[in-house]
Design a protein around this motif. Structure first.
Motif, PDB file in Angstrom:
ATOM      1  N   PHE A   1       0.803  -1.227   0.000  1.00 39.47           N
ATOM      2  CA  PHE A   1       0.000   0.000   0.000  1.00 39.47           C
ATOM      3  C   PHE A   1       0.837   1.278   0.000  1.00 39.47           C
ATOM      4  O   PHE A   1       0.285   2.372   0.076  1.00 39.47           O
ATOM      5  N   GLY A   2       2.148   1.133  -0.086  1.00 41.94           N
ATOM      6  CA  GLY A   2       2.997   2.313  -0.176  1.00 41.94           C
ATOM      7  C   GLY A   2       3.113   3.104   1.111  1.00 41.94           C
ATOM      8  O   GLY A   2       3.218   4.336   1.072  1.00 41.94           O
ATOM      9  N   VAL A   3       3.110   2.414   2.237  1.00 43.37           N
ATOM     10  CA  VAL A   3       3.298   3.074   3.535  1.00 43.37           C
ATOM     11  C   VAL A   3       4.806   3.079   3.825  1.00 43.37           C
ATOM     12  O   VAL A   3       5.394   2.038   4.089  1.00 43.37           O
ATOM     13  N   VAL A   4       5.416   4.257   3.750  1.00 38.86           N
ATOM     14  CA  VAL A   4       6.869   4.377   3.887  1.00 38.86           C
ATOM     15  C   VAL A   4       7.214   4.833   5.301  1.00 38.86           C
ATOM     16  O   VAL A   4       6.710   5.858   5.778  1.00 38.86           O
ATOM     17  N   ILE A   5       8.095   4.058   5.970  1.00 35.44           N
ATOM     18  CA  ILE A   5       8.528   4.370   7.325  1.00 35.44           C
ATOM     19  C   ILE A   5       9.855   3.654   7.573  1.00 35.44           C
ATOM     20  O   ILE A   5      10.111   2.591   6.974  1.00 35.44           O
TER      21      ILE A   5
ATOM     22  N   LEU B   1      -1.284   2.935  11.358  1.00 34.44           N
ATOM     23  CA  LEU B   1      -0.069   3.601  10.896  1.00 34.44           C
ATOM     24  C   LEU B   1      -0.351   4.455   9.665  1.00 34.44           C
ATOM     25  O   LEU B   1       0.087   5.611   9.574  1.00 34.44           O
ATOM     26  N   ALA B   2      -1.076   3.892   8.709  1.00 34.67           N
ATOM     27  CA  ALA B   2      -1.395   4.635   7.490  1.00 34.67           C
ATOM     28  C   ALA B   2      -2.245   5.870   7.804  1.00 34.67           C
ATOM     29  O   ALA B   2      -2.074   6.926   7.187  1.00 34.67           O
ATOM     30  N   GLY B   3      -3.138   5.744   8.766  1.00 36.14           N
ATOM     31  CA  GLY B   3      -3.946   6.899   9.147  1.00 36.14           C
ATOM     32  C   GLY B   3      -3.104   8.016   9.742  1.00 36.14           C
ATOM     33  O   GLY B   3      -3.310   9.189   9.433  1.00 36.14           O
TER      34      GLY B   3
END
Length: 330
Positions: A284-288, A319-321
């Protein structure tokens, strides 16, 4: 002398009349004719009878003929309603097969079984049982989508969900699907039986043993947290009160035996949990930062008291939120 005879004759007339009852009195003693109604039904009883007849009529109308091919072609998944209706699902809620981590063996086994069934080869009914949140229902839906894309299947495999409380209507659903040219996975999520629930007998008759049996174009997939679909405390209670403890629960335990394929899901390890989290973030492209991701994910699982695919997904949503990233499913 003549006067005395006349007097006796006069007195005899009333006695003879008493011995010969009227027609009305005789009918009263005999009671009403055999074909006469014994009582008048009240309005509430008549209303209940009318509702029951309407329900029977609707059920027979719904199961008298298979659904038209045009209706089945309108969607790849449906929800069964016990009055005899298949409601199409425009968009199935599911995750991509590649996101299901830690269930490789179960995934490969179920896909192989589904592929055989979809292409007309012999296949088994499947019971997916085990730990909560480990992707049992997600795997069923993902396997259906994966197999349905095959060129030799080409959308001919339909997924039909039947709710646990509608199991008694399963034979009617089988009758409805039997004559169709499509192939069907009938799916029941969170299947189990409690108390004196006898609806499991309908499922047993469809799985094995009924006169008609399971149609060749239908297979059943079910998920449950229990392997034998019956709580252990109930099984122990029945054993303790039965004359023959071995036979007390044999009928109910034998239900799970009629699923030819058992797939067990167990709690995941920490590495598998982190792999699930990383897989969701990459998809989903969640970068961290990875160290921060690992630290926060483990803290999240600790506060939840468990590690599973469901907990991993809930963490990624949180996290995404926080990072303002939209999770757009395909």
């Amino acid at each position: 002398m003549a006067k005395t005879t006349k007097s006796r004759s006069a007195r005899a007339v009333p006695k003879a009349a008493a011995r010969k009852p009227t027609k009305a009195a005789a009918a009263k003693r005999r009671g009403p004719p055999a074909n006469a109604p014994t009582a008048v039904l009240d309005a509430a009883t008549l209303e209940r009878i009318a509702r029951a007849l309407e329900g029977i009529s609707a059920h027979l109308a719904g199961t008298s003929a298979p659904p038209a091919n045009a209706a089945l072609a309108s969607a790849e998944a449906f929800i069964w309603h016990p009055e005899g209706r298949l409601a199409p699902v425009p968009k199935v809620s599911r995750v991509d097969l590649s996101l299901l981590q830690g269930v490789d063996r179960m995934r490969d086994t179920l896909i192989e079984n589904t592929e055989r069934f979809a292409t007309g080869l012999p296949a088994n009914n499947a019971l997916l049982w085990g730990a909560r949140g480990m992707g049992k229902s997600s795997l069923v839906k993902a396997a259906h989508a994966h197999v349905n894309k095959r060129p030799d299947v080409a959308g001919k495999l339909k997924l039909i969900e039947i709710h646990r409380e509608d199991i008694e209507s399963l034979p009617a659903l089988m009758t409805l699907l039997r004559a169709s040219e499509y192939r069907f996975i009938v799916f029941c999520d969170d299947l189990s039986f409690d108390g004196n629930d006898a609806s499991y007998k309908s499922l047993k008759a469809v799985l094995e043993g009924g006169i008609e049996g399971r149609p060749d174009n239908v297979i059943l997939y079910a998920t449950s947290n229990r392997r034998h679909l019956l709580p252990r405390d109930m099984m122990e209670n029945e054993r303790s009160t039965a004359i023959n403890p071995g036979e007390a629960v044999e009928e109910k335990v034998s239900l799970s035996d009629r699923f030819g394929l058992w797939l067990g899901f167990h709690k995941c390890s920490q590495d598998e949990f982190l792999a699930m989290v990383r897989g969701y973030c990459a998809h989903f492209g969640v970068v961290i930062d990875d160290d921060q991701l690992e630290r926060e994910a483990l803290e999240w699982s600790t506060t939840r008291g468990s590690r599973s695919g469901r907990v991993a997904w809930q963490f990624v949503q949180d996290l995404a939120g926080r990072l303002k990233v939209r999770l757009e499913t395909k």
